[in-house]
Design a protein around this motif. Structure first.
Motif, PDB file in Angstrom:
ATOM      1  N   LEU A   1       0.611  -1.121  -0.108  1.00 29.83           N
ATOM      2  CA  LEU A   1      -0.144  -0.148   0.232  1.00 29.83           C
ATOM      3  C   LEU A   1       0.734   1.396   0.261  1.00 29.83           C
ATOM      4  O   LEU A   1       1.752   1.046   1.376  1.00 29.83           O
ATOM      5  CB  LEU A   1      -0.762   0.351   0.884  1.00 29.83           C
ATOM      6  CG  LEU A   1      -1.992   1.190   1.396  1.00 29.83           C
ATOM      7  CD1 LEU A   1      -2.700   1.358  -0.022  1.00 29.83           C
ATOM      8  CD2 LEU A   1      -2.342   1.336   2.997  1.00 29.83           C
ATOM      9  N   THR A   2       0.515   2.213  -1.176  1.00 33.13           N
ATOM     10  CA  THR A   2       1.675   2.865  -1.491  1.00 33.13           C
ATOM     11  C   THR A   2       0.847   4.341  -0.975  1.00 33.13           C
ATOM     12  O   THR A   2      -0.646   4.736  -1.626  1.00 33.13           O
ATOM     13  CB  THR A   2       2.201   3.411  -2.075  1.00 33.13           C
ATOM     14  OG1 THR A   2       3.635   2.607  -2.070  1.00 33.13           O
ATOM     15  CG2 THR A   2       2.889   4.857  -2.535  1.00 33.13           C
ATOM     16  N   ALA A   3       0.773   5.356  -0.066  1.00 31.23           N
ATOM     17  CA  ALA A   3      -0.045   6.768   0.201  1.00 31.23           C
ATOM     18  C   ALA A   3       0.622   7.738  -0.212  1.00 31.23           C
ATOM     19  O   ALA A   3       1.437   8.180   0.277  1.00 31.23           O
ATOM     20  CB  ALA A   3      -1.411   6.310   1.059  1.00 31.23           C
ATOM     21  N   ILE A   4      -0.301   8.869  -1.206  1.00 30.13           N
ATOM     22  CA  ILE A   4       0.829   9.923  -1.516  1.00 30.13           C
ATOM     23  C   ILE A   4      -0.463  11.113  -0.840  1.00 30.13           C
ATOM     24  O   ILE A   4      -1.528  11.066  -1.240  1.00 30.13           O
ATOM     25  CB  ILE A   4       0.910  10.019  -2.282  1.00 30.13           C
ATOM     26  CG1 ILE A   4       2.510   9.419  -2.898  1.00 30.13           C
ATOM     27  CG2 ILE A   4       1.966  11.975  -3.133  1.00 30.13           C
ATOM     28  CD1 ILE A   4       3.425   9.423  -1.769  1.00 30.13           C
ATOM     29  N   ALA A   5      -0.140  12.106  -0.230  1.00 29.80           N
ATOM     30  CA  ALA A   5      -0.574  13.243   0.367  1.00 29.80           C
ATOM     31  C   ALA A   5      -0.850  14.144  -0.176  1.00 29.80           C
ATOM     32  O   ALA A   5       0.152  15.589   0.004  1.00 29.80           O
ATOM     33  CB  ALA A   5      -1.484  13.260   1.711  1.00 29.80           C
ATOM     34  N   PHE A   6      -1.612  15.283  -0.584  1.00 34.38           N
ATOM     35  CA  PHE A   6      -1.234  16.969  -0.784  1.00 34.38           C
ATOM     36  C   PHE A   6      -2.222  17.713   0.171  1.00 34.38           C
ATOM     37  O   PHE A   6      -3.445  16.802  -0.239  1.00 34.38           O
ATOM     38  CB  PHE A   6      -1.691  17.049  -2.606  1.00 34.38           C
ATOM     39  CG  PHE A   6      -1.084  15.950  -3.373  1.00 34.38           C
ATOM     40  CD1 PHE A   6       0.284  16.226  -3.967  1.00 34.38           C
ATOM     41  CD2 PHE A   6      -1.169  15.238  -3.146  1.00 34.38           C
ATOM     42  CE1 PHE A   6       1.150  15.670  -4.556  1.00 34.38           C
ATOM     43  CE2 PHE A   6      -0.806  13.952  -4.605  1.00 34.38           C
ATOM     44  CZ  PHE A   6       0.685  14.271  -4.804  1.00 34.38           C
ATOM     45  N   THR A   7      -1.386  18.128   1.101  1.00 33.85           N
ATOM     46  CA  THR A   7      -2.577  19.039   1.857  1.00 33.85           C
ATOM     47  C   THR A   7      -2.350  20.353   1.800  1.00 33.85           C
ATOM     48  O   THR A   7      -1.442  21.047   2.352  1.00 33.85           O
ATOM     49  CB  THR A   7      -1.869  18.447   3.379  1.00 33.85           C
ATOM     50  OG1 THR A   7      -1.925  17.125   3.414  1.00 33.85           O
ATOM     51  CG2 THR A   7      -2.532  18.966   4.960  1.00 33.85           C
ATOM     52  N   PRO A   8      -3.164  21.120   0.986  1.00 30.40           N
ATOM     53  CA  PRO A   8      -3.240  22.593   1.352  1.00 30.40           C
ATOM     54  C   PRO A   8      -4.308  22.896   3.016  1.00 30.40           C
ATOM     55  O   PRO A   8      -5.135  22.009   3.254  1.00 30.40           O
ATOM     56  CB  PRO A   8      -4.234  23.133   0.254  1.00 30.40           C
ATOM     57  CG  PRO A   8      -4.740  22.042   0.451  1.00 30.40           C
ATOM     58  CD  PRO A   8      -4.318  20.195   0.738  1.00 30.40           C
ATOM     59  N   SER A   9      -3.578  24.218   3.736  1.00 32.65           N
ATOM     60  CA  SER A   9      -3.880  24.029   4.947  1.00 32.65           C
ATOM     61  C   SER A   9      -4.082  26.092   4.622  1.00 32.65           C
ATOM     62  O   SER A   9      -3.203  27.057   4.285  1.00 32.65           O
ATOM     63  CB  SER A   9      -3.173  23.672   5.631  1.00 32.65           C
ATOM     64  OG  SER A   9      -2.858  22.630   5.989  1.00 32.65           O
ATOM     65  N   VAL A  10      -4.917  25.979   6.134  1.00 36.51           N
ATOM     66  CA  VAL A  10      -5.281  27.408   6.335  1.00 36.51           C
ATOM     67  C   VAL A  10      -5.056  27.330   7.855  1.00 36.51           C
ATOM     68  O   VAL A  10      -5.860  26.727   8.410  1.00 36.51           O
ATOM     69  CB  VAL A  10      -6.490  28.308   5.332  1.00 36.51           C
ATOM     70  CG1 VAL A  10      -7.868  27.731   5.970  1.00 36.51           C
ATOM     71  CG2 VAL A  10      -6.177  29.832   5.772  1.00 36.51           C
ATOM     72  N   ALA A  11      -4.693  28.658   8.103  1.00 36.67           N
ATOM     73  CA  ALA A  11      -5.115  29.269   9.666  1.00 36.67           C
ATOM     74  C   ALA A  11      -5.311  30.769  10.101  1.00 36.67           C
ATOM     75  O   ALA A  11      -5.110  31.769   9.261  1.00 36.67           O
ATOM     76  CB  ALA A  11      -3.541  29.045  10.314  1.00 36.67           C
ATOM     77  N   VAL A  12      -6.102  30.920  11.561  1.00 35.64           N
ATOM     78  CA  VAL A  12      -5.796  32.181  11.425  1.00 35.64           C
ATOM     79  C   VAL A  12      -5.910  32.122  13.228  1.00 35.64           C
ATOM     80  O   VAL A  12      -5.663  31.117  14.027  1.00 35.64           O
ATOM     81  CB  VAL A  12      -7.699  32.452  11.050  1.00 35.64           C
ATOM     82  CG1 VAL A  12      -7.922  32.113   9.972  1.00 35.64           C
ATOM     83  CG2 VAL A  12      -8.442  31.624  12.133  1.00 35.64           C
TER      84      VAL A  12
END
Length: 478
Positions: free
Chosen positions: A157-168
């Protein structure tokens, strides 16, 4: 500014290519991977939800981006080498006779896990970020003559994640962040097929064993190979509260999701009647479109950071993961009753082509660590984590896991004037006990009841498990 932009573009390209090209590995907190950052690995991920040292906070707690100024990048890689080998292994086939073979060798090869993270301050109260990393992975590969080959050969099992994020943040010590993991996963399951049960129904149990042996000697045992891929999305929400200049707390929660890995199943060397064959059987290849559901658990992590003195910082954390979502590993047909494999096996309706009972349990991970700032340039780190295995009653040859202790050491060099920081870390996994597998085939309709069609089929093995890891990370503040 143009020079800095070029650096960012090159870093993103490097991380993307490396992540896509590199497989993940096995047995690190279920099939989740701890090795996401050298800076946090140095303290065994202790207090990671409350310790935003650099852009890797995109993964550990997106709210931490609010404590980073300007633009920040972090990129690196970890290598994980697990020694997983059965020190004893035995199996019986469907008719109850022993299966000849070896213990299967070392089933886990070294794996490289790259990562890349970026944060950018939009305003005094808003930050955005992005990450590329490998959150989940699984890999096991037995020797071809493994005595348990009718239960497992390759598991990937190979998983790749692309993670856009925002903080306030509210400007008074409280921050909130949210990240979205867009994950691509591909998996593969293979094993050899025991044909003795099917032959016994046609020629009787007394003749099935010799006929199967003759067929395997001439053509090899039938071999099932199942592959699939899918895209899934889950979310991470985080909070960070600065109680004082020396103490802060973090909390982050991740939603669960499920992959529907769609692909193909192929059984090669499958015996069919053939009058021209000296044993009356000849090999054929069967194909069918299939899907494999794979549950990803919810989790919640709490962390604390306390600066004890000007040079010593203490860290602690805990993570709860709902691995009980992973109840079975089933392969379902996408062709219904008309599929080639379904027709041969007699599978109908919603019954899976193959069923493996898992019934994992919920788990805890506890972490403690410390940082000694020996000089403005150099810091030294140490950490310990107890990682509970989710695999309980139904240990299988595909995932022979146990509770583990994680000991880590790290160092960090920083150049305040240029904004460059380099982290390096090493760690060792000490497993609490040998993993003992006693595997049967169970019914899908009654997951705790042995499948009568599998006859006396059984695999037992006792595994010696150990591992080490090393990581490096380069960070830059612009």
């Amino acid at each position: 500014m143009q020079k800095n932009s070029n650096v960012l573009v090159k870093a993103i390209r490097f991380a993307t290519l490396a992540a896509v090209a590199t497989p993940a590995t096995v047995m690190a907190g279920g099939f989740s991977l701890n090795e996401q950052s050298a800076s946090q690995m140095g303290v065994a991920n202790a207090g990671a939800a409350a310790n935003p040292e650099n852009a890797t906070t995109v993964f550990f707690n997106p709210a931490g981006m609010s404590q980073l100024s300007g633009t920040n990048i972090s990129f690196g890689a970890a290598i994980l080498d697990i020694d997983a080998e059965a020190k004893s292994a035995s199996a019986t086939n469907t008719l109850g006779a022993p299966v000849d073979g070896s213990n299967g060798g070392d089933i886990a090869d070294p794996a490289v896990l790259p990562n890349f993270y970026l944060t950018h301050e939009i305003s005094d109260s808003i930050d955005v970020g992005f990450g590329i990393h490998a959150p989940y992975g699984l890999a096991a590969d037995y020797d071809n003559d493994f005595t348990g080959r009718f239960f497992a050969d390759k598991t990937e099992l190979t998983a790749i994640a692309f993670t856009p994020s925002v903080a306030v943040n509210n400007g008074k010590g409280l921050s909130m962040g949210i990240g979205m993991n867009i994950m691509y996963a591909e998996g593969r399951l293979t094993k050899y097929q025991d044909i003795r049960g099917a032959l016994a129904q046609q020629v009787g149990a007394a003749n099935a064993g010799p006929l199967a042996a003759a067929y395997e000697a001439q053509f090899g045992a039938p071999y099932a190979d199942i592959e699939g891929d899918d895209i899934a999305v889950n979310f991470r929400v985080g909070f960070l509260y600065e109680m004082s200049e020396r103490t802060q707390f973090g909390l982050t929660a991740q939603t669960g999701t499920e992959f529907e890995l769609e692909g193909d199943a192929e059984i090669s060397n499958f015996p069919v009647q053939n009058g021209q064959s000296p044993i009356g059987l000849a090999p054929a290849t069967l194909n069918e479109k299939v899907r494999v559901p794979l549950a990803i658990p919810e989790s919640i992590t709490a962390g604390a950071r306390h600066q004890l003195t000007d040079s010593v910082t203490l860290l602690a954390g805990a993570t709860f993961a709902r691995w009980s979502r992973f109840e079975e590993l089933d392969i379902f047909s996408r062709e219904g009753d008309s599929g080639q494999i379904s027709q041969v096996t007699g599978r109908t309706g919603d019954t899976p082509v193959t069923h493996i009972t898992e019934k994992w349990k919920d788990t805890w991970q506890f972490n403690v660590g410390g940082i000694w700032q020996a000089s403005p340039e150099w810091a030294f780190k140490a950490g310990y984590a107890f990682d509970e295995s989710p695999v309980d009653q139904y240990l299988t040859a595909r995932i022979p896991s146990e509770d583990r202790h994680w000991l880590t050491l790290g160092t960090q060099w920083s150049d305040v004037a240029s904004g460059w920081t380099v982290d390096a870390a090493i760690g060792t996994l000490i497993f609490a006990d040998d993993a003992k597998v006693d595997e049967y085939q169970y019914l899908h309709s009654a997951p705790s009841q042995k499948d009568p069609n599998a006859g006396a089929s059984n695999y037992t093995g006792e595994y010696e498990l150990s591992a080490w890891s090393a990581a490096i990370e380069v960070s830059k503040a612009f």
